[in-house]
Write an enzyme that holds these catalytic residues in place. Structure first.
Site, mmCIF file in Angstrom:
data_model
loop_
_atom_site.group_PDB
_atom_site.id
_atom_site.type_symbol
_atom_site.label_atom_id
_atom_site.label_comp_id
_atom_site.label_asym_id
_atom_site.label_seq_id
_atom_site.Cartn_x
_atom_site.Cartn_y
_atom_site.Cartn_z
ATOM 1 N N ASP A 175 13.671 23.019 -15.311
ATOM 2 C CA ASP A 175 13.102 23.091 -16.660
ATOM 3 C C ASP A 175 11.634 22.678 -16.653
ATOM 4 O OD1 ASP A 175 15.460 23.912 -17.797
ATOM 5 O OD2 ASP A 175 16.051 21.930 -18.503
ATOM 6 N N TYR A 176 11.305 21.720 -15.801
ATOM 7 C CA TYR A 176 9.910 21.279 -15.735
ATOM 8 C C TYR A 176 9.030 22.328 -15.061
ATOM 9 C CZ TYR A 176 11.080 16.631 -17.408
ATOM 10 O OH TYR A 176 11.482 15.588 -18.190
#
Lengths: 444, 400
Positions: A175-176
């Site tokens: 997600d990052y």
């Protein structure tokens, strides 16, 4: 000097990390962000990781993950299943430069928030959608979170102990990666719009962003037909290269030796003159060939050392080394403290939370430093500010939105989530330990 | 040819290895004009990094270098020579963005500190990427990806709690820093174009890692607890890659209320036995549960399980793809993720393509990675106006 992105307005309909983290990095740098959330469907980050591990009272305003991802944003609640809610969102889009969301395409269609819909309201809007697998193709409609996209990207396949399955870390790492690429995408689109006046549609496949960061492995397959095996921390040329035990419970040091000079320094610091004479370890290639023996030797020799002292001793002699830091140690890390990496943020008085330090951001600007100005909003905190100040709704109109449940200040249903006590988590091995007196240590 | 997002943006690229080149690749593939400065004769050390095309080590056949340097122009320049430095300052004078990823002592030692660059061009957005940033007690520490994972806090929460902390395969910390630096460069440029000044941006790889750990430090500041690597038996359906009949699946579900649905999905009625009836009991009988769950997963095919999970509410399963699976993936094929890039020394190379899609200004590898010094003449003569007759002298004296 004003902040770099002052004057840019973003409406965010995000959840979890992929969009909220991206938009936070932009709000840190001065963008004005209105974040939409639902009182009917409480997002997971308003229902986990609670202050003092307690779900008493308005727990949804006391969640670490929510504060991590949403500082410097204005918070507005909207029920988008109601036409009046969609009207407010449309009015926000009309005055926004960017609309960013990370829901599945079905949700976006249901709420009539497709790019075609938004373009009718604001022709030069930049719309950013971030989903697990992208807006097109047979997997377009599938939901995903970071653990799943990391697996699908190809990265997880090569990651793990050499005798075990693929491994992903304890946080949704992918997600990052997606969020960081999304920041770049939005900035590219804003740069283009500033020059041409044109908006556009950005389609982020979270999985593809991660695949773009493993080209060595993908090209080794497409060109040479080779698939790299999992090999723990081992490197393709360096040895020793790994995390080795130090004194204390679960303390480790990372050591990476690339050259003969570094090797001799390592032998000297660890006081192992015999290694330096050992033919098995005479040069880079032979050390790499005997890396298994070498790892066992190094692991024995580092064991009496304090991991941070050993890091300093090795770095002083030119050996790449780093203590493996846990969350508590990161907060205390001398270097991060010196650089002011953690920024202290006060919280809304209703939360009864003290000011706390949070990680800041991956860059430092010499003339326009970003800044943590306001904490993430409590639920509906800025309903009035935004509706009246930004959209010009009258007091009467706002009251009727409240009465109709279009906007609100608390979850519609809120049975408290269950929490596992820290003691139970400790005995299960889910946490290393917990400090009962942590409050003193973390106050600024 | 469609327009590009960064048409007209001039980037002076002093980067090497991975982090800096990924930053300038993102800028270049979205339209920026990137001039890459390389050391004469040897070039960017990434030219010597594996894997190589058909395993033939050659300055023009590193696949990693080829990926990281698409759409750029290469100029060789000895920055330690007075002429070389002079040419560099001329290029800096007309650039919008300069990116470098030397260790922090190098640029000042070359007479190219930010103050000196600012003098040449006050409008310049200068981006420095380094292991630990331009200041602080670890500024001159040596590091590799492994060290950044350790000091960035990711290793400690990566792996099994009875084994050594892990890192990802390959060079994630470097790519992460490159991505963040590219964003920072555009944020700086946006401010400058809006009437602001140029400035110096300091990107620390350690901070890139430490800013993507979700609530790892907050877990401590909120509760005093220290997150760690998880035990093998968690008392729940694992969230980590789990073996199936033909591969690995990542079984993500939402919370306790899905227990019966999980049993049904896995076609494993044994999960409904009384000793697993509540979360409390499941934690108490974690090792027995683990055995039963693993057996249930191993009876299933990954793709069937993936599909049936997504047909139910509350399940977001993932599938582990190998590089081969990715190339063959109908999803990646439908989105044309892999593209053929024609390279002078290697021919067509099937390569990872757009990291994301922009409808109006699509990604494009406009040219393959340059050969060493390929654009010396274009940049020095056509752009800066040096007479072509001077090139042999510059080559002989080692300036280019």
């Amino acid at each position: 000097m004003t902040l770099p992105l002052s004057g840019v307005r973003i409406t965010e309909m995000g959840q979890l990390i992929a969009i909220p983290h991206a938009i936070k990095l932009l709000s840190d740098m001065g963008a004005e962000v209105v974040r939409i959330e639902s009182c009917g469907r409480l997002e997971n980050y308003r229902a986990s990781s609670f202050y003092e591990n307690s779900v008493d009272g308005a727990f949804w305003n006391r969640c670490a993950n929510f504060y991590e991802q949403n500082r410097n944003k204005l918070g507005v609640t909207l029920d988008l299943s109601l036409p009046a809610g969609r009207q407010v969102l449309g009015d926000l889009v009309a005055v926004s430069d960017v609309f960013a969301e990370n829901f599945t395409p079905r949700v976006v269609r249901n709420f009539r928030l497709t790019y075609e819909d938004l373009r009718k309201i604001r022709p030069d809007i930049i719309m950013v959608s971030s989903t697990g697998y992208g807006q097109t193709g047979p997997w377009a409609e599938l939901g995903a979170i970071g653990y799943a996209t990391e697996a699908a990207s190809g990265l997880a396949y090569m990651t793990g102990y050499e005798d075990g399955p693929p491994v992903v870390p304890e946080i949704p790492y992918a997600d990052y990666v997606a969020a960081e690429h999304t920041v770049f995408a939005i900035m590219a689109a804003l740069t283009h719009r500033a020059r041409t006046g044109k908006g556009q549609r950005i389609d982020v496949s979270q999985t593809e962003t991660v695949s773009s960061t493993i080209p060595e492995a993908l090209l080794d397959y497409t060109v040479n037909g080779r698939v790299q095996p999992r090999r723990g921390n081992a490197d393709s040329t360096m040895a020793p290269h790994g995390n080795y035990r130090c004194s204390g419970r679960d303390k480790w040091i990372a050591i990476a030796v690339a050259t003969d000079a570094q090797w001799r320094s390592l032998c000297a610091v660890l006081n192992q003159p015999a290694w330096a004479e050992d033919a098995r370890f005479a040069d880079t290639l032979s050390r790499w060939r005997h890396s298994r023996d070498l790892d066992a030797f190094v692991d024995d020799a580092t064991r009496p050392w304090d991991h941070i002292k050993l890091m300093h001793a090795l770095q002083a002699k030119g050996v790449p080394a780093g203590a493996v830091l846990n969350g508590k140690e990161l907060l205390a890390d001398a270097h991060l403290r010196d650089r002011g990496f953690f920024e202290t943020m006060a919280h809304h008085s209703s939360t009864q939370m003290p000011p706390l330090p949070y990680p800041s951001r991956p860059w430092r600007f010499s003339k326009t430093p970003g800044v943590a100005r306001t904490p993430a909003p409590t639920m509906g905190e800025h309903n009035r500010l935004v509706l009246s100040g930004m959209l010009g709704r009258t007091e009467r109109e706002i009251e009727s939105l409240e009465q109709d449940g279009v906007i609100g200040y608390a979850p519609v249903r809120h049975s408290a989530p269950s929490v596992v006590s820290l003691e139970a988590q400790k005995s299960l091995g889910r946490i290393l330990d917990y400090d009962a007196d942590f409050r003193q240590g973390v106050l600024p | 040819m469609p327009e590009s997002a960064l048409d007209g943006v001039k980037v002076l690229d002093l980067t090497h290895h991975v982090a800096g080149p990924y930053c300038t690749k993102l800028l270049a593939d979205f339209g920026a004009d990137v001039v890459k400065i390389e050391r004469p004769l040897t070039g960017d050390p990434a030219r010597r990094m594996a894997p190589f095309y058909h395993d033939e080590p050659d300055l023009e056949k590193s696949l990693l270098f080829a990926y990281l340097n698409t759409s750029k122009q290469s100029v060789t320049l000895n920055l330690k020579s007075e002429d070389g430095r002079g040419i560099l300052l001329q290029l800096a004078h007309e650039a919008d963005i300069l990116v470098e990823n030397f260790s922090p002592r190098v640029m000042p030692s070359l007479g190219l500190s930010y103050q000196q660059l600012e003098k040449a061009n006050p409008e310049l957005v200068a981006v420095s990427i380094s292991n630990f940033g331009q200041s602080g007690p670890y500024r001159d520490f040596l590091a590799t990806d492994l060290i950044e994972y350790a000091l960035g806090g990711l290793s400690y929460i990566f792996g099994s709690n009875d084994r050594a902390p892990l890192k990802h395969a390959l060079r994630q910390a470097q790519f992460k820093a490159g991505t963040n630096a590219a964003s920072a460069a555009l944020i700086g440029l946006y401010a400058r174009n809006g009437g602001g000044e140029g400035q110096h941006i300091d990107v620390s790889i350690q901070e890139c890692m430490a800013s993507c750990l979700r609530d790892t430090t907050s877990l401590y500041t909120y509760t005093g607890a220290i997150r760690r690597r998880q035990p093998a038996f968690s008392g729940d359906i694992p969230r980590s890659p789990t073996k199936t009949r033909d591969g690995y699946i990542v079984p993500v579900s939402f919370g306790d209320e899905d227990w019966e649905a999980s049993a049904e999905l896995l076609q494993a009625p044994e999960l409904l036995q009384p000793q697993f009836a509540t979360p409390e009991l499941r934690r108490q009988n974690a090792s027995e549960l683990d055995e039963v769950t693993r057996a249930a997963f191993e009876r299933q095919d990954s793709s069937d399980l993936f599909r049936s999970a997504h047909e139910r509410r509350g399940f977001i399963y993932g599938v582990v793809h190998s590089p081969q699976d990715l190339v063959e993936s109908p999803q990646y094929q439908a989105r044309s993720y892999f593209v053929d890039i024609e390279h002078p020394a290697m021919g067509a190379v099937k390569s990872p393509g757009a990291p994301f899609a922009m409808s109006g200004t699509p990604w494009s590898a406009r040219s393959p990675a340059p050969t060493l010094g390929q654009h010396n003449r274009e940049i020095l003569c056509d752009r800066l106006g040096y007479p072509a007759a001077q090139l042999p002298r510059m080559r002989a004296s080692g300036v280019i």
